[in-house]
Design a protein around this motif. Structure first.
Motif, PDB file in Angstrom:
ATOM      1  N   LEU A   1       0.593  -1.285   0.174  1.00 20.11           N
ATOM      2  CA  LEU A   1      -0.160  -0.108  -0.037  1.00 20.11           C
ATOM      3  C   LEU A   1       0.817   1.163   0.015  1.00 20.11           C
ATOM      4  O   LEU A   1       0.256   2.560  -0.067  1.00 20.11           O
ATOM      5  N   THR A   2       2.255   1.193   0.051  1.00 22.36           N
ATOM      6  CA  THR A   2       2.985   2.297   0.011  1.00 22.36           C
ATOM      7  C   THR A   2       4.299   1.726  -0.655  1.00 22.36           C
ATOM      8  O   THR A   2       4.489   0.367  -1.173  1.00 22.36           O
ATOM      9  N   THR A   3       5.410   2.603  -0.797  1.00 15.18           N
ATOM     10  CA  THR A   3       6.395   2.282  -1.648  1.00 15.18           C
ATOM     11  C   THR A   3       7.591   1.865  -0.305  1.00 15.18           C
ATOM     12  O   THR A   3       8.184   2.801   0.327  1.00 15.18           O
ATOM     13  N   LEU A   4       8.145   0.866  -0.522  1.00 17.98           N
ATOM     14  CA  LEU A   4       9.338   0.475   0.413  1.00 17.98           C
ATOM     15  C   LEU A   4      10.709   0.738  -0.346  1.00 17.98           C
ATOM     16  O   LEU A   4      10.625   0.650  -1.524  1.00 17.98           O
ATOM     17  N   GLU A   5      11.435   1.104   0.630  1.00 18.33           N
ATOM     18  CA  GLU A   5      12.924   1.377   0.149  1.00 18.33           C
ATOM     19  C   GLU A   5      13.863   0.552   0.756  1.00 18.33           C
ATOM     20  O   GLU A   5      13.867  -0.180   1.764  1.00 18.33           O
TER      21      GLU A   5
ATOM     22  N   ALA B   1      -2.893   3.442   5.738  1.00 16.89           N
ATOM     23  CA  ALA B   1      -4.224   3.772   6.290  1.00 16.89           C
ATOM     24  C   ALA B   1      -5.099   3.978   5.173  1.00 16.89           C
ATOM     25  O   ALA B   1      -6.317   3.267   5.271  1.00 16.89           O
ATOM     26  N   LYS B   2      -4.962   4.847   4.149  1.00 16.84           N
ATOM     27  CA  LYS B   2      -5.822   4.761   2.946  1.00 16.84           C
ATOM     28  C   LYS B   2      -6.101   3.568   2.229  1.00 16.84           C
ATOM     29  O   LYS B   2      -7.338   3.254   1.830  1.00 16.84           O
TER      30      LYS B   2
ATOM     31  N   VAL C   1       3.774   9.932   6.939  1.00 19.49           N
ATOM     32  CA  VAL C   1       3.526  10.107   5.940  1.00 19.49           C
ATOM     33  C   VAL C   1       2.925   8.715   5.134  1.00 19.49           C
ATOM     34  O   VAL C   1       2.062   8.439   4.306  1.00 19.49           O
ATOM     35  N   LYS C   2       3.951   7.705   5.087  1.00 20.09           N
ATOM     36  CA  LYS C   2       3.955   6.438   4.727  1.00 20.09           C
ATOM     37  C   LYS C   2       2.580   5.671   5.341  1.00 20.09           C
ATOM     38  O   LYS C   2       1.975   5.122   4.760  1.00 20.09           O
TER      39      LYS C   2
END
Length: 338
Positions: free
Chosen positions: A120-124, A182-183, A176-177
């Motif tokens: 659901l987000t970008t991992l780095e 959450a979204k 932020v991530k």
């Protein structure tokens, strides 16, 4: 003797028919309520996932966490009962790469509504190949690992920091991530339980706004500091460091409760002098032995920086938001916020 065998098969058949009748009388989203009325039965892998499920699900969900308070999530071993409870869930929320036992159990569970927060987000990659030593350079804000010793210790440090590529899973420590996750969780709950979609959306918006305020507090509170470097026994704060222009010096590759090598102590001492670092941070779910040893040998203070993998009575706050606020105060003090 198995008591269940005494129940006549006709009674079981009758119960099944009654069960099917009851299910047809309610919406598909309310099926398998597991004794929780009409609530969606949600299984969360550990605290950061539990917090999202409870805040967004509100009164429409019954959330069970696989990781009990006080248990180090990375080391979790599941009981047969817990593995069974995953299969009985309506919705499972987890973070792949943190808990191998959970990843395996979920893969085999067959649950339709399974959400991996990492998608659901970008991992780095804040991996072991990132040096984290040349802190004079602009580009070195990650500082997530940072010592040669990591290679030889990485097998036994008890922390699975993601897949072969070394992606760092500690996304929840960046507000932020975490808001992005959450979204995604909100959207997936709306699909899993459309009858209550409006409430899930409202709860998601409220949580995202709360995380936005937290992000602003961090941005403002860490803007002007005497140093940008902090030292920690658990290299969990790579995303947080990157978000707010800080450098994390982790004693990575060494178990939080193991003593650092004399060479690493000297290295930290050099970094602390050069970068004017003041504090060695330890976490609430592990011993402060490493931090204390380092602090004593380098003349630094110790402090708590909570990676928020679980809430206990030792936590400096009752939930994610409160503990993150405590972390901000600890960082401001250690970094000499102006």
């Amino acid at each position: 003797m198995n008591v269940r065998r005494l129940i006549p098969s006709t009674a079981v058949a009758g119960a099944v028919v009654l069960g099917l009748t009851a299910l047809s009388a309610c919406s598909t989203s309310d099926a398998a309520d597991g004794g929780n009325g009409d609530k969606l039965k949600v299984t969360a892998s550990f605290y950061p996932m539990q917090f999202l499920a409870e805040k967004i699900g509100g009164e429409h969900v019954a959330v069970t966490s696989l990781t009990k308070p006080g248990v180090e999530p990375h080391d979790l071993e599941l009981t047969p009962r817990q593995i069974g409870s995953i299969s009985e869930s309506d919705y499972v929320l987890y973070l792949k790469g943190i808990q191998p036992a959970v990843d395996d159990a979920i893969k085999q569970s067959g649950v339709k509504n399974t959400v991996d927060a990492a998608t659901l987000t970008t991992l780095e990659n804040h991996g072991s190949e990132v040096s984290g030593h040349d802190h004079g350079e602009e580009g070195d804000e990650h500082g997530h690992e940072g010592e040669e010793a990591h290679e030889e210790h990485s097998e036994g440090d008890g922390h699975n920091h993601g897949e072969e590529g070394g992606a760092d899973p500690h996304i929840w420590l960046d507000p932020v991530k975490y808001a992005e996750v959450a979204k995604g969780v909100g959207t997936s709950l709306e699909k899993a339980d459309p009858d209550h979609a409006a409430d899930y959306k409202k709860n998601t918006d409220a949580l995202v706004a709360e995380l936005g305020k937290l992000n602003t507090a961090y941005e403002t509170g860490l803007k002007n500091t005497a140093t940008k470097t902090f030292i920690t026994t658990h290299s969990a704060f790579g995303y947080l460091a990157e978000r707010y222009g800080l450098t994390q010096q982790g004693i990575a590759g060494i178990d939080p409760e193991a003593e650092p090598s004399p060479a690493r102590i000297q290295e930290i001492h050099t970094i602390a002098e050069k970068e004017k670092a003041t504090t060695v941070f330890f976490e609430t779910l592990a011993s402060d032995k490493t931090a204390t040893t380092l602090a004593k040998d380098t003349g630094l203070r110790t402090g708590v920086l909570d990676p928020l993998e679980g809430i206990t009575d030792k936590s400096r706050g009752a939930d994610y938001i409160q503990v993150m606020e405590s972390n901000l105060a600890a960082l401001q003090k250690a970094l000499g916020a102006k």
